[in-house]
Design an enzyme around this catalytic site. Structure first.
Site, PDB file in Angstrom:
ATOM      1  N   ASP A  72       8.603 -16.418  -2.162  1.00 26.57           N
ATOM      2  CA  ASP A  72       8.968 -15.216  -1.336  1.00 26.57           C
ATOM      3  C   ASP A  72       9.598 -14.359  -2.078  1.00 26.57           C
ATOM      4  O   ASP A  72      10.887 -14.450  -2.543  1.00 26.57           O
ATOM      5  CB  ASP A  72      10.186 -15.613  -0.346  1.00 26.57           C
ATOM      6  N   TYR A 162       6.833   2.930   4.637  1.00 26.81           N
ATOM      7  CA  TYR A 162       5.967   2.516   3.810  1.00 26.81           C
ATOM      8  C   TYR A 162       5.752   3.939   2.805  1.00 26.81           C
ATOM      9  O   TYR A 162       5.584   3.464   1.334  1.00 26.81           O
ATOM     10  CB  TYR A 162       4.632   2.211   4.168  1.00 26.81           C
ATOM     11  N   LYS A 166       6.405   3.530  -1.340  1.00 26.93           N
ATOM     12  CA  LYS A 166       5.440   3.752  -2.451  1.00 26.93           C
ATOM     13  C   LYS A 166       5.866   4.780  -3.284  1.00 26.93           C
ATOM     14  O   LYS A 166       5.387   4.960  -4.508  1.00 26.93           O
ATOM     15  CB  LYS A 166       3.977   3.849  -1.678  1.00 26.93           C
TER      16      LYS A 166
END
Length: 258
Positions: A72, A162, A166
């Site tokens: 993980d 998101y 990025k």
């Protein structure tokens, strides 16, 4: 190795590559493409290794070598553990491809701190930790490629967390390229556009139609398209390329916005 994607690729054969997020989609394509090019591949998955075990078996059946590992990456120690697995297996690490990430959709007004932290920690934090771990053991000539997104420069509704992650990943890679270049390491990103997956056209037909209309090449991308970009950036053909974001989007970014 042609059975898992193509012929040996110059400068990749014999390299040891760690592919984060090899359990499916882009990561699986990258892992099998590197194996087809002659690399020995460590296949990472978050928890279950069923998919990576199957990919490792296909690679072995085609004459290659692969090692599945599970970790993980939100665990602060995971970067050192997955990199350590590659070192313990083959004694070195030549390529790190980070394809691990999540892409939840949620309106900005409904985002919780937990939503925000989950995306930032997975899509950005894991990249930072794994790059640092790799940099401690990689030798000159090694390469790191992170999978970013065109959403790092072009926003999308419901993707605020998101898109932010990025965008930060692209700048992180450039910063790492600056710092690690004197050590002979290259750090780049690949920013895919819309990549096809099973049932996407059925689940989001209007989005697929809009994309195809906007993209000069008229089609969605494939995981193989992204994998080939990673292969190029990790190869000697890109030996003077670092700190670069390679957009792989069929030209959709060139479409007028007015």
């Amino acid at each position: 190795m042609g059975d898992v994607g193509g012929p040996v690729f110059p400068g990749i054969a014999g390299k040891v590559a760690l592919v984060l997020g090899s359990g499916g989609g882009i990561g699986a394509a990258v892992a099998e493409r590197f194996a087809a090019a002659g690399a020995e591949v460590v296949l990472h998955a978050r928890s279950s290794t069923a998919a990576t075990d199957a990919a490792a078996a296909r690679i072995a059946a085609a004459g290659g070598a692969a090692l599945p590992v599970a970790a993980d990456l939100s665990d602060p120690s995971a970067g050192d553990r997955v990199v350590g697995a590659a070192i313990a297996w083959r004694g070195r690490l030549d390529v790190l491809v980070n394809a691990a990430g999540i892409q939840p959709v949620k309106p900005l007004a409904e985002l919780t701190d937990g939503d925000w932290r989950a995306v930032l920690d997975t899509d950005l934090g894991a990249a930072v930790r794994c790059t640092a771990a790799a940099a401690r053991v990689m030798l000159p000539g090694a390469s790191v490629v992170h999978i970013a997104s065109i959403e790092g420069s072009q926003p999308a509704a419901g993707h605020a967390h998101y898109c932010a992650a990025k965008a930060a990943l692209i700048m992180f890679a450039r910063s790492a390229a600056l710092e690690l270049g004197p050590k002979g390491l290259r750090i780049n990103t690949v920013s895919p556009g819309l990549i096809s997956r099973q049932d996407l056209a059925e689940a989001w037909p209007e989005g697929v139609r809009r994309w195809q209309a906007a993209a000069p090449l008229g089609r969605l991308g494939t995981p193989r398209d992204v994998a080939d970009a990673c292969l190029f950036l990790a190869s000697p053909f890109a030996s003077w390329i670092t700190g670069h974001d390679l957009v792989v989007d069929g030209g959709v970014s060139s479409h007028p916005t007015w």
